[in-house]
Design an enzyme around this catalytic site. Structure first.
Site, PDB file in Angstrom:
ATOM      1  N   LYS A 254       1.226  -1.292  -0.203  1.00 22.50           N
ATOM      2  CA  LYS A 254      -0.119   0.409  -0.568  1.00 22.50           C
ATOM      3  C   LYS A 254       1.006   1.132   0.403  1.00 22.50           C
ATOM      4  CE  LYS A 254      -3.586  -1.848   2.423  1.00 22.50           C
ATOM      5  NZ  LYS A 254      -4.802  -2.951   3.490  1.00 22.50           N
TER       6      LYS A 254
ATOM      7  N   GLN B 115      -5.399  -1.128   9.847  1.00 21.73           N
ATOM      8  CA  GLN B 115      -4.966  -2.678   9.034  1.00 21.73           C
ATOM      9  C   GLN B 115      -5.871  -3.958  10.026  1.00 21.73           C
ATOM     10  OE1 GLN B 115      -3.524  -3.315   6.117  1.00 21.73           O
ATOM     11  NE2 GLN B 115      -3.763  -5.558   6.464  1.00 21.73           N
TER      12      GLN B 115
ATOM     13  N   ASP C 115     -10.504   3.077   4.493  1.00 19.20           N
ATOM     14  CA  ASP C 115     -11.381   1.360   4.083  1.00 19.20           C
ATOM     15  C   ASP C 115     -12.534   1.529   3.392  1.00 19.20           C
ATOM     16  OD1 ASP C 115      -9.013  -0.705   3.621  1.00 19.20           O
ATOM     17  OD2 ASP C 115      -8.976  -1.232   5.571  1.00 19.20           O
TER      18      ASP C 115
HETATM   19  N1  GUN Z   1      -6.944  -6.853   6.083  1.00 18.31           N
HETATM   20  C1  GUN Z   1      -7.047  -7.622   5.383  1.00 18.31           C
HETATM   21  N2  GUN Z   1      -7.625  -7.017   3.964  1.00 18.31           N
HETATM   22  C2  GUN Z   1      -7.932  -5.653   4.491  1.00 18.31           C
HETATM   23  C3  GUN Z   1      -8.181  -4.639   3.687  1.00 18.31           C
HETATM   24  O1  GUN Z   1      -8.811  -4.872   3.354  1.00 18.31           O
HETATM   25  N3  GUN Z   1      -8.224  -3.489   4.965  1.00 18.31           N
HETATM   26  C4  GUN Z   1      -8.145  -3.318   6.195  1.00 18.31           C
HETATM   27  N4  GUN Z   1      -8.503  -2.406   6.965  1.00 18.31           N
HETATM   28  N5  GUN Z   1      -7.504  -4.334   7.103  1.00 18.31           N
HETATM   29  C5  GUN Z   1      -7.511  -5.344   5.986  1.00 18.31           C
END
Ligand code: GUN
Length: 309
Positions: A52, A96, A119
């Site tokens: 990311k 996350q 998100d």
């Molecule tokens: N953990 C696994 N996929 C994601 C996601 O798309 N967003 C977040 N915040 N955590 C994750």
């Protein structure tokens, strides 16, 4: 032979489309900013977050990663989110998941300012999704709809089956498909005759986190199959069984000590589907692309440039 839905290609298109939007913000003295909160040392989460941050760097989006220790409390994390909510240079916040068990994850997600929810999983934004109102959408589900649209796979009037009911993928993708006029069924671990229901699908979305469990008998010949699974297999015998002793796959496993496998059986789907998204290289890159879209859209809203979401 099934058509491969190439997530890397669509990701590159989406990123190319974002570049002029980021340039327009820069012309107003604004650089979009994303803050990622990564708690503890979960190796899979560390890889996702690294990707990311790299995507932000590629596009000229400011990013920062906050790394509280595994022992962090709910109150400490609420303070981190509160500070980011108030910071002018931060347009998007992502915490996350998963969070450690002592942290009240629902309280943390509720504390993120909905307009900074990169998100798209804050309950306010989920409500907007259900009501069909503009708001940031959950990244993986939004990426799936982009993939279908850009490969011109019709959704309206089609029968879609979603396997998995998570807040991040299963529930939101079902609503996005519904809004695109599919007839949607959501299945889960307690659904009787799962294979029979999946076989009715024109569009099958597999998001339940069980490696290679959607086998040929779950797939209607010619269906479009979207594989959301990211299972890291550390059992060599299981890799041999799934890939029918493929020397190439076993060599890849031996090199890394694990192999990434989706929820869909990779050999069966290639034989039976009309089109499918592979793992890796399918939905994964799109999740990150849509995170970038949400961050840029949030910056545009805050800069007074009119973007709905
Ligand atoms: N953990 C696994 N996929 C994601 C996601 O798309 N967003 C977040 N915040 N955590 C994750």
């Amino acid at each position: 032979m099934a058509e491969l839905l190439n997530g890397n290609r669509v990701r590159d298109q989406i990123k190319a489309e974002l570049a002029p939007r980021i340039a327009a913000l820069a012309a107003r003295g604004r650089q979009p900013g994303l803050a990622v909160v990564l708690v503890g040392r979960n190796p899979a989460s560390e890889i996702y977050v690294r990707n990311k941050i790299k995507a932000c760097a590629d596009l000229g989006i400011y990013s920062e990663t906050i790394t509280p220790p595994e022992s962090v409390t709910t109150d400490e994390l609420l303070a981190v989110v509160g500070e980011l909510n108030g910071r002018a240079g931060i347009d998007g916040i992502l915490v996350q998941l998963p969070l450690p068990p002592q942290v009240d994850a629902k309280r943390i997600l509720l504390a993120i300012a909905p307009e900074k929810d990169a998100d798209g999983i804050h309950p306010y934004n989920v409500g907007c999704l259900v009501a069909g109102l503009p708001a940031p959408r959950a990244c993986t589900p939004a990426g799936i709809l982009e993939l279908l649209a850009r490969y011109r796979i019709p959704v309206a009037g089609k029968r879609a089956v979603v396997v998995g009911r998570s807040d991040i993928v299963g529930k939101p993708v079902a609503f996005l498909l519904l809004h695109a006029n599919a007839t949607v069924t959501i299945c889960h671990s307690k659904t009787p005759d799962l294979a029979g229901i999946c076989r009715q699908a024109d569009i099958l979305v597999a998001a339940m986190g069980r490696p290679a469990s959607i086998t040929g008998d779950f797939i209607q010949p010619g269906a479009t199959v979207i594989d959301v699974g990211t299972n890291h297999i550390a059992d060599r015998a299981l890799v041999a069984r799934i890939f029918r002793d493929s020397a190439e796959k076993l060599a890849a496993f031996d090199k890394r000590g694990s192999l990434l496998v989706g929820d869909v059986h990779p050999l069966d789907v290639a034989e039976r589907a009309g089109a499918y998204s592979p793992v890796p290289g399918g939905v994964g890159p799109l999740t990150i692309a849509m995170l970038m879209v949400n961050t840029v859209a949030a910056a545009e809203r805050r800069a007074g440039l009119s973007r709905d979401c």
